[in-house]
Each structure stands twice: as structure tokens, then as C-alpha cells.
Design a protein around this motif. Structure first.
Motif, PDB file in Angstrom:
ATOM      1  N   ALA A  25       0.722  -1.188  -0.003  1.00 17.65           N
ATOM      2  CA  ALA A  25       0.045  -0.073   0.053  1.00 17.65           C
ATOM      3  C   ALA A  25       0.698   1.249  -0.091  1.00 17.65           C
ATOM      4  O   ALA A  25       2.199   1.009   0.353  1.00 17.65           O
ATOM      5  CB  ALA A  25      -0.920  -0.090   1.193  1.00 17.65           C
ATOM      6  N   THR A  26       0.224   2.393  -0.265  1.00 17.10           N
ATOM      7  CA  THR A  26       1.046   3.688  -0.302  1.00 17.10           C
ATOM      8  C   THR A  26       0.512   4.443   0.673  1.00 17.10           C
ATOM      9  O   THR A  26      -0.661   4.877   0.774  1.00 17.10           O
ATOM     10  CB  THR A  26       0.715   4.288  -1.642  1.00 17.10           C
ATOM     11  N   LEU A  27       1.445   4.838   1.572  1.00 15.60           N
ATOM     12  CA  LEU A  27       1.296   5.747   2.675  1.00 15.60           C
ATOM     13  C   LEU A  27       1.663   7.203   2.374  1.00 15.60           C
ATOM     14  O   LEU A  27       2.668   7.427   2.458  1.00 15.60           O
ATOM     15  CB  LEU A  27       1.692   5.188   3.988  1.00 15.60           C
ATOM     16  N   THR A  28       0.569   8.164   2.086  1.00 13.73           N
ATOM     17  CA  THR A  28       1.149   9.475   1.720  1.00 13.73           C
ATOM     18  C   THR A  28       1.255  10.172   3.060  1.00 13.73           C
ATOM     19  O   THR A  28       0.823   9.816   4.203  1.00 13.73           O
ATOM     20  CB  THR A  28       0.161  10.242   0.945  1.00 13.73           C
ATOM     21  N   PRO A  29       2.038  11.363   3.063  1.00 14.34           N
ATOM     22  CA  PRO A  29       2.435  11.960   4.130  1.00 14.34           C
ATOM     23  C   PRO A  29       0.967  12.586   4.713  1.00 14.34           C
ATOM     24  O   PRO A  29       0.940  12.632   5.954  1.00 14.34           O
ATOM     25  CB  PRO A  29       3.058  13.366   3.795  1.00 14.34           C
ATOM     26  N   ASP A  30       0.115  12.934   4.194  1.00 11.03           N
ATOM     27  CA  ASP A  30      -1.344  13.550   4.548  1.00 11.03           C
ATOM     28  C   ASP A  30      -1.905  12.227   5.237  1.00 11.03           C
ATOM     29  O   ASP A  30      -2.578  12.534   6.327  1.00 11.03           O
ATOM     30  CB  ASP A  30      -2.287  13.799   3.398  1.00 11.03           C
ATOM     31  N   VAL A  31      -1.948  11.140   4.799  1.00 16.81           N
ATOM     32  CA  VAL A  31      -2.582   9.933   5.314  1.00 16.81           C
ATOM     33  C   VAL A  31      -1.833   9.355   6.801  1.00 16.81           C
ATOM     34  O   VAL A  31      -2.447   9.302   7.723  1.00 16.81           O
ATOM     35  CB  VAL A  31      -2.577   8.708   4.482  1.00 16.81           C
ATOM     36  N   SER A  32      -0.596   9.659   6.388  1.00 12.54           N
ATOM     37  CA  SER A  32       0.478   9.199   7.845  1.00 12.54           C
ATOM     38  C   SER A  32      -0.021  10.279   8.986  1.00 12.54           C
ATOM     39  O   SER A  32      -0.272   9.923  10.166  1.00 12.54           O
ATOM     40  CB  SER A  32       1.752   9.111   7.456  1.00 12.54           C
ATOM     41  N   SER A  50     -11.528   3.152  18.754  1.00 11.31           N
ATOM     42  CA  SER A  50     -11.004   3.143  17.535  1.00 11.31           C
ATOM     43  C   SER A  50     -11.938   3.966  16.379  1.00 11.31           C
ATOM     44  O   SER A  50     -13.004   4.367  16.985  1.00 11.31           O
ATOM     45  CB  SER A  50     -11.180   1.698  16.791  1.00 11.31           C
ATOM     46  N   VAL A  51     -11.319   4.482  15.400  1.00 12.25           N
ATOM     47  CA  VAL A  51     -12.077   5.249  14.385  1.00 12.25           C
ATOM     48  C   VAL A  51     -11.810   5.008  13.073  1.00 12.25           C
ATOM     49  O   VAL A  51     -10.607   4.247  12.665  1.00 12.25           O
ATOM     50  CB  VAL A  51     -11.368   6.818  14.300  1.00 12.25           C
ATOM     51  N   ASN A  52     -12.642   4.734  12.172  1.00  7.81           N
ATOM     52  CA  ASN A  52     -12.751   4.187  10.767  1.00  7.81           C
ATOM     53  C   ASN A  52     -12.670   5.393   9.960  1.00  7.81           C
ATOM     54  O   ASN A  52     -13.394   6.460   9.953  1.00  7.81           O
ATOM     55  CB  ASN A  52     -13.923   3.332  10.326  1.00  7.81           C
ATOM     56  N   LEU A  53     -11.526   5.486   9.229  1.00  2.79           N
ATOM     57  CA  LEU A  53     -11.338   6.402   8.209  1.00  2.79           C
ATOM     58  C   LEU A  53     -11.529   6.057   6.762  1.00  2.79           C
ATOM     59  O   LEU A  53     -11.176   4.826   6.460  1.00  2.79           O
ATOM     60  CB  LEU A  53      -9.492   6.929   8.324  1.00  2.79           C
ATOM     61  N   HIS A  54     -11.930   6.996   5.768  1.00  2.22           N
ATOM     62  CA  HIS A  54     -12.409   6.532   4.690  1.00  2.22           C
ATOM     63  C   HIS A  54     -10.904   6.124   3.951  1.00  2.22           C
ATOM     64  O   HIS A  54      -9.732   6.830   4.039  1.00  2.22           O
ATOM     65  CB  HIS A  54     -12.628   7.850   4.072  1.00  2.22           C
ATOM     66  N   LEU A  55     -11.021   5.314   3.032  1.00  2.15           N
ATOM     67  CA  LEU A  55      -9.738   4.558   2.387  1.00  2.15           C
ATOM     68  C   LEU A  55      -9.498   5.788   1.162  1.00  2.15           C
ATOM     69  O   LEU A  55     -10.094   5.815   0.360  1.00  2.15           O
ATOM     70  CB  LEU A  55     -10.069   3.318   2.000  1.00  2.15           C
ATOM     71  N   PRO A  56      -8.109   6.166   1.315  1.00  7.74           N
ATOM     72  CA  PRO A  56      -7.886   6.997   0.328  1.00  7.74           C
ATOM     73  C   PRO A  56      -7.524   6.359  -0.916  1.00  7.74           C
ATOM     74  O   PRO A  56      -7.387   5.234  -1.034  1.00  7.74           O
ATOM     75  CB  PRO A  56      -6.475   7.683   0.686  1.00  7.74           C
ATOM     76  N   VAL A  76     -16.913  -2.813   0.991  1.00 10.87           N
ATOM     77  CA  VAL A  76     -16.635  -1.768   2.183  1.00 10.87           C
ATOM     78  C   VAL A  76     -15.106  -1.874   2.374  1.00 10.87           C
ATOM     79  O   VAL A  76     -14.554  -3.154   2.382  1.00 10.87           O
ATOM     80  CB  VAL A  76     -17.087  -2.264   3.403  1.00 10.87           C
ATOM     81  N   ALA A  77     -14.380  -0.687   2.283  1.00  8.14           N
ATOM     82  CA  ALA A  77     -13.053  -0.724   2.901  1.00  8.14           C
ATOM     83  C   ALA A  77     -12.649   0.279   3.348  1.00  8.14           C
ATOM     84  O   ALA A  77     -13.027   1.719   2.976  1.00  8.14           O
ATOM     85  CB  ALA A  77     -11.892  -0.998   1.385  1.00  8.14           C
ATOM     86  N   TYR A  78     -11.852   0.368   4.526  1.00  7.14           N
ATOM     87  CA  TYR A  78     -11.420   1.387   5.232  1.00  7.14           C
ATOM     88  C   TYR A  78     -10.276   1.282   6.075  1.00  7.14           C
ATOM     89  O   TYR A  78      -9.931   0.201   6.331  1.00  7.14           O
ATOM     90  CB  TYR A  78     -12.724   2.222   6.051  1.00  7.14           C
ATOM     91  N   ILE A  79      -9.511   2.198   6.664  1.00  8.48           N
ATOM     92  CA  ILE A  79      -8.372   2.011   7.448  1.00  8.48           C
ATOM     93  C   ILE A  79      -9.035   2.167   9.231  1.00  8.48           C
ATOM     94  O   ILE A  79      -9.832   3.249   9.424  1.00  8.48           O
ATOM     95  CB  ILE A  79      -7.533   3.060   7.484  1.00  8.48           C
ATOM     96  N   THR A  80      -8.966   1.420  10.037  1.00  7.77           N
ATOM     97  CA  THR A  80      -9.373   1.264  11.105  1.00  7.77           C
ATOM     98  C   THR A  80      -8.179   1.789  12.084  1.00  7.77           C
ATOM     99  O   THR A  80      -7.254   0.972  12.048  1.00  7.77           O
ATOM    100  CB  THR A  80     -10.038  -0.027  11.882  1.00  7.77           C
ATOM    101  N   VAL A  81      -8.122   2.878  12.845  1.00  4.15           N
ATOM    102  CA  VAL A  81      -7.213   3.279  13.570  1.00  4.15           C
ATOM    103  C   VAL A  81      -7.260   2.848  15.233  1.00  4.15           C
ATOM    104  O   VAL A  81      -8.472   3.408  15.412  1.00  4.15           O
ATOM    105  CB  VAL A  81      -6.993   4.991  13.403  1.00  4.15           C
TER     106      VAL A  81
END
Length: 105
Positions: A25-32, A50-56, A76-81
Motif C-alpha cells: 500500500a502507499t502511505l502518503t504524508p497526509d494519510v500518515s 477506534s476510528v474508521n477512516l475513509h480509504l484514500p 467496504v474498505a477503510y482504515i481502522t485506527v
């Protein structure tokens, strides 16, 4: 800071689907930065775990997403933090019991 390519390993997958065990996967500075800010907020909260973030769009390459969709359709696809980490979550299109979680290696 340039984009970073990270490796994700499947930590859990329901038995109904055979998604790849390893993804890139690609982790951009903004997403990081968003993940780090979210983790800090969670660490300061006693009520939110936890918080679910929209998948960039750039997180998964077109080829990777196409391969995953071919292996098992997902809607469904998201990043769970979480307070101390994050994971990629995928859920099947036709059945919510079909899902997988991928964690950074």
C-alpha cells in the motif's frame, strides 16, 4: 516527505474468501499525519477506542484493488485506527461475514 510503500499482512480473514496474504500500500504524508493525529486523539479519550477512516484512493494501487476484487468482491474498505496501530479492513460485497484485516508489517 515522500510517499512510503508499506507491506500489509493479513492478520485475519474469514474462511469464505481467499484474498492475498500480503499486500503493498502507499502511505502518503497526509494519510500518515491523519493516522497519527487520530491515534493521539484516541489516546486522550476514555470513551473512543477506534476510528474508521475513509480509504484514500491512492492507498491501494489500481492493480492491487482489481486483484482483490477478482479474488472476492468487496464493497467496504477503510482504515481502522486504534490507539497503538491501524489496519486495513475489507468486507465482502454480498455477505458481511466475509471480511479481512491487514496490519502493517
Amino acid at each position: 516527505m515522500p510517499d512510503e510503500t508499506i507491506t500489509l499482512e493479513r492478520s485475519y480473514c474469514s474462511e469464505c474468501c481467499q484474498w492475498d496474504p500480503i499486500l503493498e500500500a502507499t502511505l502518503t504524508p497526509d494519510v500518515s499525519a491523519l493516522i497519527e493525529r487520530t491515534q493521539l486523539s484516541l489516546q486522550l479519550s476514555d470513551d473512543i477506542f477506534s476510528v474508521n477512516l475513509h480509504l484514500p484512493v491512492v492507498f491501494l494501487s489500481f492493480e492491487t484493488e482489481e486483484q482483490l476484487q477478482w479474488q472476492c468482491r468487496f464493497e467496504v474498505a477503510y482504515i481502522t485506527v486504534h490507539r497503538n496501530g491501524y489496519c486495513l479492513y475489507l468486507q465482502g460485497k454480498y455477505d458481511a461475514r466475509i471480511f479481512a484485516e491487514y496490519v502493517p508489517v
